[in-house]
Design an enzyme around this catalytic site. Structure first.
Site, PDB file in Angstrom:
ATOM      1  N   LYS A 107       0.842  -1.208   0.000  1.00 13.01           N
ATOM      2  CA  LYS A 107       0.000   0.000   0.000  1.00 13.01           C
ATOM      3  C   LYS A 107       0.873   1.252   0.000  1.00 13.01           C
ATOM      4  O   LYS A 107       2.065   1.179   0.293  1.00 13.01           O
ATOM      5  CB  LYS A 107      -0.912  -0.029   1.225  1.00 13.01           C
ATOM      6  CG  LYS A 107      -0.177  -0.074   2.561  1.00 13.01           C
ATOM      7  CD  LYS A 107      -1.117  -0.425   3.724  1.00 13.01           C
ATOM      8  CE  LYS A 107      -0.386  -0.446   5.047  1.00 13.01           C
ATOM      9  NZ  LYS A 107      -1.236  -1.039   6.117  1.00 13.01           N
ATOM     10  N   ARG A 159     -10.941  -0.574  14.465  1.00 15.85           N
ATOM     11  CA  ARG A 159     -10.891   0.171  13.201  1.00 15.85           C
ATOM     12  C   ARG A 159     -11.999  -0.305  12.270  1.00 15.85           C
ATOM     13  O   ARG A 159     -12.938   0.414  12.014  1.00 15.85           O
ATOM     14  CB  ARG A 159      -9.500   0.012  12.580  1.00 15.85           C
ATOM     15  CG  ARG A 159      -9.231   0.939  11.425  1.00 15.85           C
ATOM     16  CD  ARG A 159      -7.755   1.019  11.083  1.00 15.85           C
ATOM     17  NE  ARG A 159      -7.163  -0.244  10.620  1.00 15.85           N
ATOM     18  CZ  ARG A 159      -5.898  -0.378  10.245  1.00 15.85           C
ATOM     19  NH1 ARG A 159      -5.075   0.664  10.290  1.00 15.85           N
ATOM     20  NH2 ARG A 159      -5.427  -1.545   9.835  1.00 15.85           N
ATOM     21  N   HIS A 210      -6.370  -7.897  13.075  1.00 15.10           N
ATOM     22  CA  HIS A 210      -5.175  -7.045  13.057  1.00 15.10           C
ATOM     23  C   HIS A 210      -4.852  -6.638  14.492  1.00 15.10           C
ATOM     24  O   HIS A 210      -5.737  -6.206  15.220  1.00 15.10           O
ATOM     25  CB  HIS A 210      -5.460  -5.812  12.189  1.00 15.10           C
ATOM     26  CG  HIS A 210      -4.252  -4.972  11.877  1.00 15.10           C
ATOM     27  ND1 HIS A 210      -3.088  -5.508  11.357  1.00 15.10           N
ATOM     28  CD2 HIS A 210      -4.027  -3.643  11.983  1.00 15.10           C
ATOM     29  CE1 HIS A 210      -2.203  -4.525  11.166  1.00 15.10           C
ATOM     30  NE2 HIS A 210      -2.754  -3.386  11.547  1.00 15.10           N
ATOM     31  N   ARG A 254       0.695 -10.927   6.463  1.00 21.21           N
ATOM     32  CA  ARG A 254       0.654  -9.663   5.716  1.00 21.21           C
ATOM     33  C   ARG A 254       1.921  -8.905   6.087  1.00 21.21           C
ATOM     34  O   ARG A 254       2.001  -8.256   7.112  1.00 21.21           O
ATOM     35  CB  ARG A 254      -0.589  -8.858   6.112  1.00 21.21           C
ATOM     36  CG  ARG A 254      -1.899  -9.647   5.995  1.00 21.21           C
ATOM     37  CD  ARG A 254      -3.102  -8.783   6.345  1.00 21.21           C
ATOM     38  NE  ARG A 254      -3.056  -8.243   7.686  1.00 21.21           N
ATOM     39  CZ  ARG A 254      -3.607  -8.797   8.775  1.00 21.21           C
ATOM     40  NH1 ARG A 254      -4.277  -9.946   8.673  1.00 21.21           N
ATOM     41  NH2 ARG A 254      -3.504  -8.222   9.960  1.00 21.21           N
ATOM     42  N   TYR A 312      13.902  31.000   7.407  1.00 18.25           N
ATOM     43  CA  TYR A 312      12.693  31.659   7.912  1.00 18.25           C
ATOM     44  C   TYR A 312      12.727  31.786   9.425  1.00 18.25           C
ATOM     45  O   TYR A 312      13.090  30.845  10.132  1.00 18.25           O
ATOM     46  CB  TYR A 312      11.448  30.876   7.496  1.00 18.25           C
ATOM     47  CG  TYR A 312      11.197  30.918   6.016  1.00 18.25           C
ATOM     48  CD1 TYR A 312      10.871  32.113   5.377  1.00 18.25           C
ATOM     49  CD2 TYR A 312      11.287  29.765   5.246  1.00 18.25           C
ATOM     50  CE1 TYR A 312      10.653  32.147   4.013  1.00 18.25           C
ATOM     51  CE2 TYR A 312      11.070  29.793   3.879  1.00 18.25           C
ATOM     52  CZ  TYR A 312      10.753  30.985   3.264  1.00 18.25           C
ATOM     53  OH  TYR A 312      10.535  31.026   1.920  1.00 18.25           O
ATOM     54  N   CYS A 363      12.973  24.597   4.749  1.00 17.12           N
ATOM     55  CA  CYS A 363      12.011  25.306   3.896  1.00 17.12           C
ATOM     56  C   CYS A 363      11.231  24.289   3.064  1.00 17.12           C
ATOM     57  O   CYS A 363      11.430  23.083   3.179  1.00 17.12           O
ATOM     58  CB  CYS A 363      12.726  26.268   2.959  1.00 17.12           C
ATOM     59  SG  CYS A 363      13.905  27.367   3.762  1.00 17.12           S
ATOM     60  N   ASP A 400      11.499  23.639  -0.111  1.00 14.53           N
ATOM     61  CA  ASP A 400      12.267  22.974  -1.166  1.00 14.53           C
ATOM     62  C   ASP A 400      13.763  22.890  -0.896  1.00 14.53           C
ATOM     63  O   ASP A 400      14.502  22.333  -1.707  1.00 14.53           O
ATOM     64  CB  ASP A 400      12.084  23.732  -2.491  1.00 14.53           C
ATOM     65  CG  ASP A 400      10.658  24.210  -2.662  1.00 14.53           C
ATOM     66  OD1 ASP A 400       9.780  23.335  -2.806  1.00 14.53           O
ATOM     67  OD2 ASP A 400      10.422  25.423  -2.604  1.00 14.53           O
TER      68      ASP A 400
HETATM   69  C1  LIG Z   1      -0.582  -1.959   6.828  1.00 17.24           C
HETATM   70  C2  LIG Z   1      -1.147  -3.233   7.333  1.00 17.24           C
HETATM   71  C3  LIG Z   1      -0.314  -4.356   7.485  1.00 17.24           C
HETATM   72  C4  LIG Z   1       1.189  -4.309   7.335  1.00 17.24           C
HETATM   73  O1  LIG Z   1       1.732  -3.881   8.549  1.00 17.24           O
HETATM   74  P1  LIG Z   1       3.311  -3.815   8.795  1.00 17.24           P
HETATM   75  O2  LIG Z   1       3.430  -3.346  10.191  1.00 17.24           O
HETATM   76  O3  LIG Z   1       3.836  -2.797   7.823  1.00 17.24           O
HETATM   77  O4  LIG Z   1       3.840  -5.169   8.549  1.00 17.24           O
HETATM   78  C5  LIG Z   1      -0.914  -5.563   7.828  1.00 17.24           C
HETATM   79  N1  LIG Z   1      -2.239  -5.648   8.020  1.00 17.24           N
HETATM   80  C6  LIG Z   1      -3.068  -4.581   7.926  1.00 17.24           C
HETATM   81  C7  LIG Z   1      -4.525  -4.749   8.161  1.00 17.24           C
HETATM   82  C8  LIG Z   1      -2.546  -3.335   7.585  1.00 17.24           C
HETATM   83  O5  LIG Z   1      -3.358  -2.277   7.501  1.00 17.24           O
END
Ligand SMILES: *Cc1c(COP(=O)(O)O)cnc(C)c1O
Length: 375
Positions: A40, A137, A168, A221, A266, A312, A314
């Site tokens: 992602k 979530r 998760h 994941r 700045y 800044c 850039d």
């Molecule tokens: C982003 C995400 C992951 C990956 O997590 P890492 O900590 O980068 O390994 C796994 N599962 C879900 C649901 C996520 O949103």
């Protein structure tokens, strides 16, 4: 966004580092477990399709993304592996999801019911049921809710393929294990009402896979650790060698002697205490290099040089140990001589985590790929 190909600020991504990190992780998994590469947010800033290629070459069998567009980009690039969208996709896209053979996270029966009304053809939507065990979530809240949705799926197997179920963890990267254990127990309570396990059962992100071996599931994941970053920052030690894939370099574009008493940038928040050599580096907060990094440092010829004055949009300025030529290399993330600056170093100085720094580098910085072809 114009990409800065005519500016000496460049992110380099090492394909071998990603291949190594993926292969090392797979070597630790049960033989019946699969690794899905989490790519992602443009592969955490590394470049999604490149990372996908490296991960697949090293044995990843699927991909996870956050939004439907990322999945569509992967399909358009020719990737035919399973792709799971981890966030909620609006049900009105059900037919598109089905046509593209994309899998989506589903957290309510209402989503399933609404998606049906958008299905025209006789293709199925692949769903992974999200279980909220404490992340708070997305996901089913109780085993009863889950049970009802499973009944619904059984009654609509022409529309849906119940392909996966997952949760998760919120604290897998912390020393304290109590909350993790509570979530794991809730997951098991949920699974007790699942009569037939789907193809994919998955609970592990990077932190869970690294530090909680005794975990349920047959797929992980794998995100941040694939890029060679520690999910916990510095808190826990990664139990195997992982290689950072990203380096960020620039070069001095302007060098001058600043007389004692003159200020920089700045707000004039830095004033030279003596006559000093000051160099200007062409990257700023518009590139995702945080504005708050005054007082932090970069590496030039293996020496730490302080960032003086505010960063800044850039450009920013550094104090040099001596006069240096324009064009001298500046390392912002990576190695120089015997020293290095990690993504965690930058993140801590900015009061955030390595994830946010890596994925925050903007599209204006070009990405160069080394070891792009598998050797
Ligand atoms: C982003 C995400 C992951 C990956 O997590 P890492 O900590 O980068 O390994 C796994 N599962 C879900 C649901 C996520 O949103």
């Amino acid at each position: 966004m114009s990409i800065g190909t005519h500016r000496p600020t460049v992110i380099t991504v090492d394909g071998d580092a990603i291949r190594h990190n993926v292969a090392a992780e797979i070597a630790q998994l049960n033989p019946d477990s699969e690794l899905f590469a989490v790519i992602k947010a443009d592969g955490y800033g590394h470049g999604m399709t490149h990372v996908a290629k490296y991960a697949a070459e090293a044995g990843a069998t699927g991909f996870c993304v956050a939004i439907l567009d990322e999945a569509l980009t992967l399909r358009a690039a020719g990737f035919q592996q399973p792709i799971l969208v981890l966030g909620i996709v609006e049900p009105c896209y059900a037919q598109l999801i089905a046509d593209q053979k994309i899998s989506v996270a589903v957290g309510s029966q209402a989503w399933l019911a609404e998606a049906i009304s958008y299905l025209k053809g006789n293709t199925v939507v692949r769903v992974h049921l999200a279980l909220d065990t404490g992340m708070g979530r997305i996901g089913f809240q109780t085993p009863e809710e889950l049970h009802a949705a499973l009944d619904f799926l059984t009654g609509h197997d022409q529309q849906f393929d119940f392909e996966g179920i997952f949760t998760h963890f919120a604290t897998a990267d912390e020393k304290e294990q109590t909350y993790f254990e509570t979530q794991l127990q809730r997951f098991r309570d949920f699974m007790a009402v699942v009569p037939r396990k789907p193809r994919y059962v998955h609970v592990a992100n990077s932190a869970t896979s690294l530090w909680h071996q005794v975990c349920d599931g047959n797929m992980i994941r794998f995100g941040v650790a694939m890029y060679g970053m520690n999910p916990s920052g510095r808190l826990l030690t990664v139990p195997r060698v992982i290689h950072p894939a990203m380096t960020l370099k620039s070069a001095l574009v302007f060098v001058k002697k600043l007389p004692r008493g003159r200020s920089v940038s700045y707000g004039a928040t830095y004033t030279a205490a003596a006559d000093e050599w000051i160099g200007t580096v062409p990257i700023g907060y518009a590139d995702g290099y945080p504005r708050c990094l005054q007082g932090f440092h970069v590496l030039i010829n293996g020496q730490f040089c302080e960032i003086v004055g505010r960063v800044c949009m850039d450009q920013f300025m550094v104090r040099l140990p001596e006069k240096m030529p324009v064009g001298t290399e500046v390392v912002l993330v990576g190695e120089s001589g015997s020293q290095h600056i990690t993504m965690v170093d930058v993140a801590e100085a900015a009061g955030t985590i390595n994830y946010e720094i890596a994925c925050g580098f903007s599209a204006r910085i070009p990405r160069r790929y080394v070891n792009d072809q598998k050797s």
